[in-house]
Structure formats: C-alpha cells, structure tokens
Write a protein that holds these residues in place. Structure first.
Motif, mmCIF file in Angstrom:
data_model
loop_
_atom_site.group_PDB
_atom_site.id
_atom_site.type_symbol
_atom_site.label_atom_id
_atom_site.label_comp_id
_atom_site.label_asym_id
_atom_site.label_seq_id
_atom_site.Cartn_x
_atom_site.Cartn_y
_atom_site.Cartn_z
ATOM 1 N N ASP A 1 0.727 -1.137 -0.006
ATOM 2 C CA ASP A 1 -0.059 0.002 0.042
ATOM 3 C C ASP A 1 0.973 1.288 -0.007
ATOM 4 O OD1 ASP A 1 -3.185 -1.089 0.697
ATOM 5 O OD2 ASP A 1 -1.551 -2.234 1.751
ATOM 6 N N ASP A 2 2.039 1.235 0.456
ATOM 7 C CA ASP A 2 3.141 2.332 0.537
ATOM 8 C C ASP A 2 4.420 1.715 0.443
ATOM 9 O OD1 ASP A 2 3.679 4.861 0.570
ATOM 10 O OD2 ASP A 2 2.825 5.414 2.449
ATOM 11 N N TYR A 3 5.624 2.684 0.334
ATOM 12 C CA TYR A 3 6.574 2.286 -0.015
ATOM 13 C C TYR A 3 7.669 3.492 0.797
ATOM 14 C CZ TYR A 3 10.429 -0.043 -2.808
ATOM 15 O OH TYR A 3 11.463 -0.722 -3.345
ATOM 16 N N VAL A 4 8.658 3.084 1.586
ATOM 17 C CA VAL A 4 9.439 3.992 2.247
ATOM 18 C C VAL A 4 10.780 3.376 1.843
ATOM 19 C CG1 VAL A 4 10.466 4.958 4.257
ATOM 20 C CG2 VAL A 4 7.835 4.770 4.004
ATOM 21 N N THR A 5 11.953 4.437 1.402
ATOM 22 C CA THR A 5 13.124 3.961 0.868
ATOM 23 C C THR A 5 14.195 4.178 2.215
ATOM 24 O OG1 THR A 5 12.552 4.186 -1.307
ATOM 25 C CG2 THR A 5 14.758 4.036 -0.787
ATOM 26 N N LYS A 6 15.091 3.251 2.298
ATOM 27 C CA LYS A 6 16.091 3.616 3.317
ATOM 28 C C LYS A 6 17.332 4.586 2.494
ATOM 29 C CE LYS A 6 15.511 -1.015 5.379
ATOM 30 N NZ LYS A 6 15.848 -2.103 5.751
ATOM 31 N N PRO A 7 17.845 5.288 3.303
ATOM 32 C CA PRO A 7 17.657 5.781 4.871
ATOM 33 C C PRO A 7 16.266 6.562 4.803
ATOM 34 C CG PRO A 7 19.417 6.975 3.698
ATOM 35 C CD PRO A 7 18.926 6.018 2.774
ATOM 36 N N PHE A 8 15.819 6.745 5.981
ATOM 37 C CA PHE A 8 14.380 7.066 5.926
ATOM 38 C C PHE A 8 14.304 8.273 7.210
ATOM 39 C CE2 PHE A 8 13.870 3.237 8.184
ATOM 40 C CZ PHE A 8 13.432 3.496 9.170
ATOM 41 N N HIS A 9 13.270 9.104 7.392
ATOM 42 C CA HIS A 9 13.396 9.906 8.372
ATOM 43 C C HIS A 9 12.014 9.219 9.104
ATOM 44 C CE1 HIS A 9 15.946 13.248 7.574
ATOM 45 N NE2 HIS A 9 15.419 13.390 6.525
ATOM 46 N N MET A 10 12.157 9.020 10.525
ATOM 47 C CA MET A 10 11.266 8.427 11.234
ATOM 48 C C MET A 10 9.941 9.056 11.283
ATOM 49 S SD MET A 10 10.866 5.388 12.861
ATOM 50 C CE MET A 10 12.752 5.083 13.278
ATOM 51 N N GLU A 11 9.850 10.229 11.324
ATOM 52 C CA GLU A 11 9.010 11.254 11.407
ATOM 53 C C GLU A 11 7.878 10.995 9.931
ATOM 54 O OE1 GLU A 11 11.986 12.453 11.799
ATOM 55 O OE2 GLU A 11 11.752 13.289 13.762
ATOM 56 N N GLU A 12 8.629 10.688 8.920
ATOM 57 C CA GLU A 12 7.884 10.449 7.642
ATOM 58 C C GLU A 12 7.237 9.001 7.689
ATOM 59 O OE1 GLU A 12 8.563 9.525 2.849
ATOM 60 O OE2 GLU A 12 10.349 10.279 4.131
ATOM 61 N N LEU A 13 8.062 8.057 8.182
ATOM 62 C CA LEU A 13 7.226 6.735 8.486
ATOM 63 C C LEU A 13 6.216 6.979 9.172
ATOM 64 C CD1 LEU A 13 7.640 3.584 7.864
ATOM 65 C CD2 LEU A 13 8.980 3.608 9.826
ATOM 66 N N MET A 14 6.341 7.611 10.356
ATOM 67 C CA MET A 14 4.973 7.560 11.155
ATOM 68 C C MET A 14 4.063 8.221 10.544
ATOM 69 S SD MET A 14 5.911 6.037 14.113
ATOM 70 C CE MET A 14 7.085 5.125 12.951
ATOM 71 N N ALA A 15 4.243 9.327 9.683
ATOM 72 C CA ALA A 15 3.310 10.136 9.011
ATOM 73 C C ALA A 15 2.503 9.222 8.126
ATOM 74 C CB ALA A 15 3.665 11.422 8.305
#
Length: 225
Positions: A96-110
């Motif tokens: 449903d969504d995709y987050v690429t490392k390295p990432f900001h924890m605030e973005e992942l939580m959002a």
C-alpha cells in the motif's frame, strides 16, 4: 492500533518499534521472512511494516503469500532498494505504500497514520465524533475543544473505537488489537478502561451493545446501556 514490524536489521527494528510505541501504538516484531509471514497470517494487525531484503523469505514473497491467502492488512514496504522496478514489484505484490532507506522516522510515522486513517475511511489526522476530537498526529484528545488527559491504554482504546466509528467492536477484537503478542490478555480489563474513558470524557460517546461489544456512532446520540 496494533502493528507488526518485519525487519532483519535489529537496530532499525528496535527504532521503529520504539517510535510506534511512543506514538501510542502496540508493536510486535519479527526478524526474518518466515516468522513475519507466520505472524501476519495468524495475528490481527492493523498494519504491517515489511522489509524487502529479509532472510529465509524475501518481503515480496511474504507479501504475495499474504495476499493469496486473502489477508488484506495494509502493508508499508521498508527497503534499501530504490530502483523504480523494485517499487513496481512491491506495489504489484500488494503493498500500500513504500519507504526507502535511509528514511526519517517522522515520515514513516506520518505514512503509518495516513494509511491507518485511509483504511478506516477518515480523510484527515483529526477524527471527530460529536464533541470529541482525536488528533492522531499529536496523540491528544479534546472534548469541546478542551484537552483531556488519558493513559496510553485509554488512548489506544478510544483511538481504535473512533477509527472504526459506526461499527460494533467486540471485547475480543479490542483485546487483540490493544495488546502485543506477549501480553497476558484479559478481556475483562476492556470494561474497566471503557468505564474510565466515560468518566474522563464526561459525554455519552461510547455505546454498549449488549452481548456484542461497543459502538461509537457519529450519526446518533449515544446512550449508555
């Protein structure tokens, strides 16, 4: 809300789990594809954060297995792979969504907050039912604009009910979604927390549907039973 983090990097896994718990969620963890696949199949998670490069079974294989089994739990892929073709593979597998490392924890939580509220049919970070507003971004609750201080368990219970407005939620379902897999679960404690919430909110928001569970219905004035 109860989430699963499937990530073999133990530092990243710990950081994500800690961030989720600080945000008011319950989080289980797995460190390889086999364990993650088993938990995702047998536990009722509200969302899953899934790494692609896992030992024993890669993330895409795990996700495909879940979807073939009819498991519709929302999934955010977390990975160091940043090629567009890898993203396509992930989405085609059912992500449903995709987050690429390295990432900001605030973005992942959002992204977690956005995914949970979209799944529940809410458009913004604030969920309002009558005089009660739950702000999922700040983790705060207001009644007629005035802040109400809740414990972590009270907040989790109210958040789950308000994310599922208009639907009767059983005590068993609440117990499954409010505690992690290692917690000694007792559905009787749900009644205690509901009682505390009613006193703190001081409004008729949470209805008891006798023999079935609890209901927050924004279209009707609530009546306690």
């Amino acid at each position: 809300m109860r989430l699963l983090v499937v990530e073999d990097d133990r530092d990243i896994n710990r950081q994500v789990v800690n961030a989720l718990e600080e945000a008011g969620y319950v989080a289980d963890k797995a460190f390889d594809g086999e364990e993650g696949a088993y938990l995702g199949e047998n536990e009722p998670y509200d969302a899953i954060i899934l790494d692609m490069g896992l030992p024993k079974a890669d993330g895409v294989t795990v996700l495909q297995k879940w979807r073939r089994a009819g498991i519709k739990t929302p999934v955010i892929i977390l990975t160091a792979r940043d090629r567009w073709s890898d993203k396509v593979d992930g989405f085609d597998a059912g992500a449903d969504d995709y987050v690429t490392k390295p990432f900001h924890m605030e973005e992942l939580m959002a992204r977690v907050r956005a995914l949970l509220r979209r799944t529940a049919g809410h458009a913004t970070s604030q969920i309002t039912c009558g005089p009660v507003t739950l702000d999922t971004r700040s983790g705060r609750v207001f009644v007629d604009g005035n802040p109400v201080k809740l414990t972590s368990h009270e907040y989790r219970l109210l958040s789950y009910l308000m994310h599922h407005t208009g639907r009767v939620v059983s005590r068993a379902e609440l117990t499954e979604h409010l505690y992690d897999q290692d917690f000694d679960r007792d559905s009787n404690t749900i009644e205690v927390f509901v009682g505390r919430l009613r006193k703190k909110l001081a409004v008729d928001l949470i209805q008891t549907v006798r023999g079935l569970g609890y209901l927050v219905d924004p279209t009707q004035p609530a009546a306690r039973v």
